[in-house]
Design a protein around this motif. Structure first.
Motif, PDB file in Angstrom:
ATOM      1  N   GLU A   1      -8.844   2.814   1.187  1.00 47.33           N
ATOM      2  CA  GLU A   1      -8.692   3.861   2.193  1.00 47.33           C
ATOM      3  C   GLU A   1      -8.320   5.184   1.533  1.00 47.33           C
ATOM      4  O   GLU A   1      -7.434   5.234   0.679  1.00 47.33           O
ATOM      5  N   VAL A   2      -8.991   6.272   1.936  1.00 51.04           N
ATOM      6  CA  VAL A   2      -8.656   7.602   1.433  1.00 51.04           C
ATOM      7  C   VAL A   2      -7.313   8.025   2.018  1.00 51.04           C
ATOM      8  O   VAL A   2      -7.106   7.957   3.237  1.00 51.04           O
ATOM      9  N   ARG A   3      -6.415   8.480   1.144  1.00 44.85           N
ATOM     10  CA  ARG A   3      -5.080   8.886   1.574  1.00 44.85           C
ATOM     11  C   ARG A   3      -4.888  10.380   1.254  1.00 44.85           C
ATOM     12  O   ARG A   3      -4.475  10.744   0.151  1.00 44.85           O
TER      13      ARG A   3
ATOM     14  N   THR B   1       0.824  -1.204   0.000  1.00 48.12           N
ATOM     15  CA  THR B   1       0.000   0.000   0.000  1.00 48.12           C
ATOM     16  C   THR B   1       0.860   1.256   0.000  1.00 48.12           C
ATOM     17  O   THR B   1       0.600   2.216  -0.731  1.00 48.12           O
ATOM     18  N   GLU B   2       1.904   1.267   0.798  1.00 51.12           N
ATOM     19  CA  GLU B   2       2.741   2.458   0.889  1.00 51.12           C
ATOM     20  C   GLU B   2       3.483   2.723  -0.412  1.00 51.12           C
ATOM     21  O   GLU B   2       3.720   3.882  -0.788  1.00 51.12           O
TER      22      GLU B   2
ATOM     23  N   ALA C   1      -8.364  13.516  -3.257  1.00 50.91           N
ATOM     24  CA  ALA C   1      -7.361  12.648  -2.621  1.00 50.91           C
ATOM     25  C   ALA C   1      -7.519  11.226  -3.144  1.00 50.91           C
ATOM     26  O   ALA C   1      -8.635  10.749  -3.361  1.00 50.91           O
TER      27      ALA C   1
ATOM     28  N   GLN D   1       1.943   9.897  -5.197  1.00 54.22           N
ATOM     29  CA  GLN D   1       2.488  11.195  -4.771  1.00 54.22           C
ATOM     30  C   GLN D   1       3.505  11.711  -5.795  1.00 54.22           C
ATOM     31  O   GLN D   1       3.497  12.891  -6.156  1.00 54.22           O
TER      32      GLN D   1
ATOM     33  N   GLU E   1      -2.678  12.391   1.977  1.00 54.83           N
ATOM     34  CA  GLU E   1      -1.315  12.796   1.631  1.00 54.83           C
ATOM     35  C   GLU E   1      -1.018  12.575   0.145  1.00 54.83           C
ATOM     36  O   GLU E   1      -0.013  13.084  -0.377  1.00 54.83           O
ATOM     37  N   ALA E   2      -1.888  11.839  -0.533  1.00 60.77           N
ATOM     38  CA  ALA E   2      -1.715  11.599  -1.973  1.00 60.77           C
ATOM     39  C   ALA E   2      -2.760  12.424  -2.728  1.00 60.77           C
ATOM     40  O   ALA E   2      -3.822  11.928  -3.100  1.00 60.77           O
TER      41      ALA E   2
ATOM     42  N   ILE F   1      -7.630   7.185  -3.341  1.00 58.81           N
ATOM     43  CA  ILE F   1      -8.100   6.058  -2.531  1.00 58.81           C
ATOM     44  C   ILE F   1      -7.221   4.868  -2.889  1.00 58.81           C
ATOM     45  O   ILE F   1      -7.155   4.461  -4.053  1.00 58.81           O
ATOM     46  N   VAL F   2      -6.533   4.319  -1.902  1.00 59.09           N
ATOM     47  CA  VAL F   2      -5.618   3.203  -2.138  1.00 59.09           C
ATOM     48  C   VAL F   2      -6.014   2.055  -1.221  1.00 59.09           C
ATOM     49  O   VAL F   2      -6.119   2.226  -0.004  1.00 59.09           O
TER      50      VAL F   2
ATOM     51  N   VAL G   1       0.977   4.398  -2.676  1.00 54.03           N
ATOM     52  CA  VAL G   1       0.783   5.797  -2.278  1.00 54.03           C
ATOM     53  C   VAL G   1       1.970   6.635  -2.737  1.00 54.03           C
ATOM     54  O   VAL G   1       1.803   7.745  -3.278  1.00 54.03           O
TER      55      VAL G   1
END
Length: 541
Positions: free
Chosen positions: A43-45, A15-16, A37, A23, A47-48, A39-40, A19
């Motif tokens: 989950e809504v991220r 996942t990271e 933003a 980014q 920071e991305a 969604i990964v 993301v």
């Protein structure tokens, strides 16, 4: 969500890692339009953040999705940010949902919780809006076009003529132009056709090679049908100057021009063709700009499928060439529709920025459209067939052109919320805005000057006057074709763009018109260029 890219390589991304890739893919140097933003893995991220480079918005785009998935809110939100960046915007308001741009929104608890979750610092805001209405059929400032500038291809589209009839209508326009019979409104065109099919005009009709009396009669009947349906009010003077779409407000924000069309939902071909006329007129008038930091105008064309359904080849060729060439004049076009299949492949290939809301797959045709939509996106870390059928309202799959001209990674995105009212504005606010508009004194009252109808009436009256004693006097002739040198073109492209466009259209308009197109260096060739694209010079009053 399945990891399609990982499945192909045999190495699943964490996942990271996903993301981090988003980014990096959505980090730009210049100004941007924030979309939302990512969604990964469900989950809504925040920071991305997903954005679109402002300088790439003239590479055109597509906002698609099933009814009720949030397309209108997306273009509403994009229009706000463009205005704030000093970019004028044009919106076709099919359902009357966009007039709320002029009023600040109300931030409820649910809205604020959603915007906080995507990292949006939401604030209520209103924007400078200009309301237009076709022919004054609505609350906005009347928008009219003359028949001459609308041109034969666009008018044929409104009249739903076939290709043979379309070519014949082009010959009628040529006759009127050569004899200084100005086609301002529908009664002017009707008068010219009636003259050509009369005993007095039969010689002129024969001289127009390729135009039969029977075809002229069909066109006349269709024209009378338009008048009977009340469509004559959309054609006339004062004609709208499309330079009005390029204005900015005193505070530097771009003016959002909102063409209200709810009363025309039953006439989809009419309003979609009028939108094409606006683009064609801009194409003619604007100079070449090359690459720019921000577009001169962004044009959102809602219900875009209505523009293409049942269109002739000539009409489709005109759209394709206009979309391809207007980019260099600083205009970005965003087609708004349900699926990419609604847009012809030649046009779709020019739409670099994609915002795809959810699709439905209830029928075999839906499933086929879904697969076709997935095929238009780059390979990604999402199972797009699953994502596009399960995305929630206000979520969309995004890929845009980065500042280097390459596509960004595909990102399922929770979209930002507009700051203004999401829905119709109060009728009193709209009425007050229209009354205060600087355009109302210029376009508010229709003008009926001397044009083809009046000239032919005068000729008929002179011909039917009682003869005086002495030798018989022939009736006065029609005005002679113009012999003065052609006016300099307003284009600064050296003619190359015009030649390219006319070449693309020549094969689609029939042998009679092709022979005229070959004379593009003559006055006739230039007149046709204006007529085909609806860009004839406006009559100055």
């Amino acid at each position: 969500m399945a990891e399609t890219s990982g499945a192909k390589t045999g190495t699943a991304k964490s996942t990271e890692e996903k993301v981090a890739a988003l980014q990096k893919g959505y980090t730009f140097e210049g100004a941007t339009i924030a979309l939302g933003a990512a969604i990964v893995d469900g989950e809504v991220r925040p920071e991305a953040q997903v954005a679109l480079p402002l300088g790439m918005m003239n590479r055109h785009g597509l906002v698609a999705g099933a009814t009720g998935t949030g397309k209108t809110v997306t273009l509403h939100m994009m229009a706000e940010q463009l205005s704030s960046a000093g970019v004028p915007v044009f919106l076709a308001d099919i359902k009357g949902d966009l007039s709320g741009l002029a009023a600040p929104g109300a931030g409820g608890e649910k809205l604020l919780a959603r915007t906080r979750g995507i990292g949006q610092d939401w604030e209520a805001a209103s924007f400078p809006v200009e309301y237009l209405a076709l022919g004054g059929d609505g609350a906005g400032v009347p928008l009219r076009a003359t028949v001459t500038s609308f041109g034969p291809i666009l008018l044929s589209r409104v009249m739903e003529l076939n290709e043979t009839q379309e070519s014949s209508l082009t010959l009628i326009f040529h006759f009127a132009d050569q004899h200084q019979l100005e086609l301002v409104d529908l009664k002017d065109l009707r008068a010219v056709i009636q003259f050509l099919t009369s005993d007095e005009g039969k010689d002129e009709l024969e001289n127009l090679g390729g135009l039969s009396k029977a075809t002229a009669g069909v066109i006349l009947r269709e024209l009378v049908g338009l008048e009977a349906a009340g469509l004559e009010k959309f054609f006339g003077e004062p004609e709208f100057d499309t330079a009005e779409l390029l204005r900015t407000a005193p505070d530097g924000r771009g003016v959002i021009t909102c063409l209200e069309l709810p009363s025309l939902q039953g006439r989809p071909v009419l309003f979609s063709t009028f939108l094409m006329w606006l683009l064609a007129d801009l194409f003619h008038d604007l100079p070449e700009m090359g690459d720019v930091d921000k577009p001169k105008l962004v044009f959102f064309l809602d219900e875009a499928h209505l523009l293409f359904n049942g269109a002739t080849k000539a009409f489709l060729d005109a759209i394709t060439q206009t979309v391809r060439l207007i980019r260099s004049k600083g205009v970005g076009i965003f087609f708004v529709t349900q699926t990419p299949k609604d847009v012809p492949a030649d046009v779709l290939g020019q739409l670099a920025n994609r915002v795809q809301h959810a699709l439905r797959a209830f029928t075999p045709d839906d499933a086929k459209a879904l697969k076709a939509t997935v095929s238009t996106f780059p390979v990604s870390d999402y199972d797009l067939e699953e994502v596009l059928t399960s995305a929630g309202i206000g979520e969309a799959v995004v890929t845009v052109m980065n500042e280097n001209g390459a596509p960004t990674p595909v990102a399922l995105t929770r979209m930002r919320a507009p700051g203004s009212v999401m829905g119709p504005a109060d009728a009193a606010l709209v009425a007050a805005t229209v009354q205060a508009s600087p355009l109302l004194p210029r376009y508010g009252t229709a003008v009926d000057g001397v044009s083809a109808y009046e000239k032919l009436q005068q000729q008929e009256a002179a011909a039917s006057a009682a003869p005086v004693p002495g030798p018989a006097q022939p009736p006065p002739p029609l005005p002679s074709p113009r012999l003065e040198p052609p006016a300099p073109s307003r284009r600064d492209d050296g003619g190359g763009v015009a030649d390219e466009v006319m070449g693309a259209l020549g094969g689609a308009l029939g042998s009679g018109l092709r022979s005229m197109i070959r004379s593009a260096g003559t006055q006739l060739g230039r007149d046709l260029m204006r007529s085909v694209f609806g860009t004839a010079p406006r009559r100055r009053r």
